[in-house]
Design an enzyme around this catalytic site. Sequence first.
Site, PDB file in Angstrom:
ATOM      1  N   ARG A 153       0.932  -1.214  -0.065  1.00 52.29           N
ATOM      2  CA  ARG A 153      -0.007   0.051   0.088  1.00 52.29           C
ATOM      3  C   ARG A 153       0.802   1.125   0.100  1.00 52.29           C
ATOM      4  NH1 ARG A 153      -2.805  -3.571   3.386  1.00 52.29           N
ATOM      5  NH2 ARG A 153      -5.225  -3.767   2.971  1.00 52.29           N
ATOM      6  N   ILE A 154       1.933   1.173   0.850  1.00 53.22           N
ATOM      7  CA  ILE A 154       2.794   2.340   0.867  1.00 53.22           C
ATOM      8  C   ILE A 154       3.538   2.695  -0.359  1.00 53.22           C
ATOM      9  CG2 ILE A 154       4.508   3.479   2.197  1.00 53.22           C
ATOM     10  CD1 ILE A 154       3.415   2.180   4.610  1.00 53.22           C
ATOM     11  N   ARG A 231      11.802  -0.626   7.835  1.00 56.83           N
ATOM     12  CA  ARG A 231      12.065  -1.222   9.016  1.00 56.83           C
ATOM     13  C   ARG A 231      13.734  -1.019   9.138  1.00 56.83           C
ATOM     14  NH1 ARG A 231       7.991  -0.966  11.054  1.00 56.83           N
ATOM     15  NH2 ARG A 231       6.598  -2.363  12.099  1.00 56.83           N
ATOM     16  N   ASP A 255      14.390   6.995   8.750  1.00 58.24           N
ATOM     17  CA  ASP A 255      13.322   7.204   9.771  1.00 58.24           C
ATOM     18  C   ASP A 255      13.166   6.026  10.725  1.00 58.24           C
ATOM     19  OD1 ASP A 255      10.998   8.947  10.813  1.00 58.24           O
ATOM     20  OD2 ASP A 255      10.019   7.134  10.201  1.00 58.24           O
ATOM     21  N   GLU A 260      16.019   0.312  17.933  1.00 61.00           N
ATOM     22  CA  GLU A 260      15.042   1.632  18.244  1.00 61.00           C
ATOM     23  C   GLU A 260      14.904   1.926  19.679  1.00 61.00           C
ATOM     24  OE1 GLU A 260      11.634   1.870  15.936  1.00 61.00           O
ATOM     25  OE2 GLU A 260      12.641   2.420  14.198  1.00 61.00           O
ATOM     26  N   HIS A 279      11.394   8.105  13.585  1.00 66.36           N
ATOM     27  CA  HIS A 279      10.379   6.980  13.421  1.00 66.36           C
ATOM     28  C   HIS A 279       9.197   7.732  13.391  1.00 66.36           C
ATOM     29  CE1 HIS A 279       9.209   2.426  13.672  1.00 66.36           C
ATOM     30  NE2 HIS A 279       8.357   3.268  12.932  1.00 66.36           N
TER      31      HIS A 279
END
Length: 321
Positions: A153-154, A231, A255, A260, A279
């Site tokens: 989708r992205i 990711r 990002d 993380e 992020h």
Amino acid sequence: MWRVLLTDRAWPDTEIEREILSRVGAELIEPPATDEETLAAIAADVDAIATNWAKVTAKVIRSAKKCRMIARTGIGVDNIDVACATELGLPVTNCPDYCVPEVADHTLGLLLAMSRNIGFFHARTKAGEYQLAAGGPMQRLSGQTLGLFGLGRIGQAVASRARAFGLRVIATTSSGSDHGVGCEMVSLEDLLRQSDYLSLHAPATPTTRKIINENQLRLMKPTAYLINTSRGALVDEPALLEALKQNRLAGAALDVFDPEPPDLSQPLFRHERVIVTPHAAFVSQQSLQQMRTQAMEQVAAVLTGKRPQNVVNPQFEHNRT
């Protein structure tokens, strides 16, 4: 009263969660810490688990004897042991479409910031240097090639936006399908060789972890840029730093990181040709409201004996075997 564990959150309050859960007589529980031992201890007495970024390991899942489901407040489920949940008959849900426009916009924002040296000039001028010649050469964006690693989708949303800037879009997917986007599908090697901008849009799996490593980076143009809003585990960060230090890559915009939060004192994140955002690509007031609502409605559905909307493991059973 049902008890729902919310392991962690990236938003300031739990008003949405508590309001939705109250409709089915459920109570929200938040832990004092997100380490495995703490989560496992609290999970022993809950009916559902919702998680943002905290790891829901096999130990946490097996300790949750009363648990009926696990909800991810996000898209990827790599922080959940889905195999263990499936073994125990627990549905795992996610929110697959809540932040598609936000991440696509952020990706294009990072691309533009690199192509126009915006990040570089911003840092230099803030430090007191007003020097146009300090920036690297800039190319007209129209006619350059954007390569997409992944076309969900992205990725599809990024492709449509990129074309508005006159970019040629190519992609590679595990299936080889363009999912109706109409862009040229190429091999990973060709994607790396042809891309002026390489943007990552794939989940972290055993086959994609560190897929962008030293060997792959050597295939890229020295004038190319890497963008990762997917990711952090997809990129071998030490290899990326070496490619930048040796001028085998023009720059990168990150990002997401592994782990993380990252150690921002590391040289990669302090490199002046690297743009770093915390992020943040998924965030807008609208996307957070949609995600929080969707995740909790799926929890409420399972607690009341209904099938949730977005099940990652469709073979699940409603009760433990």
